[in-house]
Write a protein that holds these residues in place. Structure first.
Motif: not given
Ligand SMILES: [Zn+2]
Length: 297
Positions: A8, A53-54, A94, A288, A291-292, A294-295
């Protein structure tokens, strides 16, 4: 092609390289990309107990990042390739980001490389051609049509050498590593001589090399001042083959830019720090970022 598992914070956990093998045709290249991605996922499972994860993929040519489509790449022979969907499917669904190679490399240089997190930067690699990436607040400005930052096609010598884009006197016809190689091969009479040889001859005081070098630096400074005037960057990051000349390039280039600017603020002008892993690190950062988003969404 280069691939990596990226943590990350941008740490390179694992890196691998494979030949692109573009002579096999576009479909075989796509197969290699998908197989490479799958092997990297398996490596993550073996080493870290879970798959990535991605994923991020950076490709050359014209890229529609929003649609996830590699629109066109002359060297690879593909057109309208839905690469994001293909990679995501191969990796079990993913999230996948698709980026342009130079802009993705610029993202890494700006965030974790030579830009050191600068809020406004401009990245330009001086290689076969000259491309550019505009960095704003930790992301790259791609433009309305994924074509922003193409400083290599700013005309700095009207009526000058014909460029592949159809204009004359574009910056990249005068100051790319290829342009310097061509000019030095002609001036030295050695058809094999390249930009690195020219830099060496400059360092040993060869007047013909100094003339070739000065011409390239003056064109580059003219182009950079246009870029600085439009973008007001805090840091100018210069990469590619020509940047390997180090102070032989950066000393006179800083002086030539400083000499030209009037009201503009002089940015830091620094060499790229990540070398040819910039694109693959940037692809990791794009992943990354997915993913951020999405969060926080
Ligand atoms: Zn051009």
């Amino acid at each position: 092609m280069k691939a990596a598992l990226v943590a990350e914070d941008g740490t390179l956990l694992h890196e691998a390289r494979r030949p692109t093998g573009r002579e096999r045709g576009p479909e075989a290249v796509v197969d290699t990309i998908l197989g490479f991605a799958a092997d990297l996922r398996d490596h993550g499972v073996r080493e870290y107990g879970e798959p990535a994860a991605a994923a991020g993929v950076a490709v050359p040519g014209i890229v529609d990042s929003a649609a996830g489509v590699a629109v066109y790449a002359a060297n690879l022979g593909w057109r309208d390739l839905p690469l994001r969907a293909l990679v995501s499917e191969r990796l079990g669904g993913v999230p996948v980001a698709l980026g342009h190679d130079v802009r993705t490399g610029g993202l890494a240089e700006g965030r974790i490389g030579a830009g050191n997190g600068a809020d406004r930067f401009f990245f330009l690699p001086l290689g076969t051609g000259i491309a550019g990436a505009i960095g704003i607040d930790g992301r790259i400005e791609a433009g309305a049509h994924d074509a922003a930052g193409e400083i290599g096609h700013i005309v700095v010598r009207p009526g000058g050498p014909l460029c592949g884009c159809g204009q004359r006197g574009c910056l990249e016809t005068l100051a790319s590593a290829s342009a310097v190689s061509r000019a030095w091969a002609a001036a030295s009479g050695d058809v094999e001589a390249d930009a690195a040889d020219c830099a060496q001859a400059v360092e040993s005081g060869d007047p013909r090399a100094l003339a070739v070098w000065r011409e390239a630096i003056e064109a580059l400074a003219d182009g950079l001042v246009t870029g600085i005037t439009l973008l007001d960057p805090r840091v100018l990051i210069i990469g590619g083959g020509l940047a390997e000349a180090g102070d032989t390039l950066f000393g006179p280039l800083r002086a030539a830019v400083e000499e030209r600017i009037t009201f503009q603020k002089l940015p830091l002008i620094v060499p790229a720090a990540l070398g040819d892993t910039a694109g693959c690190l940037g692809a990791g950062l794009l992943a990354w970022d997915l993913l951020s988003v999405e969060v926080t969404a």
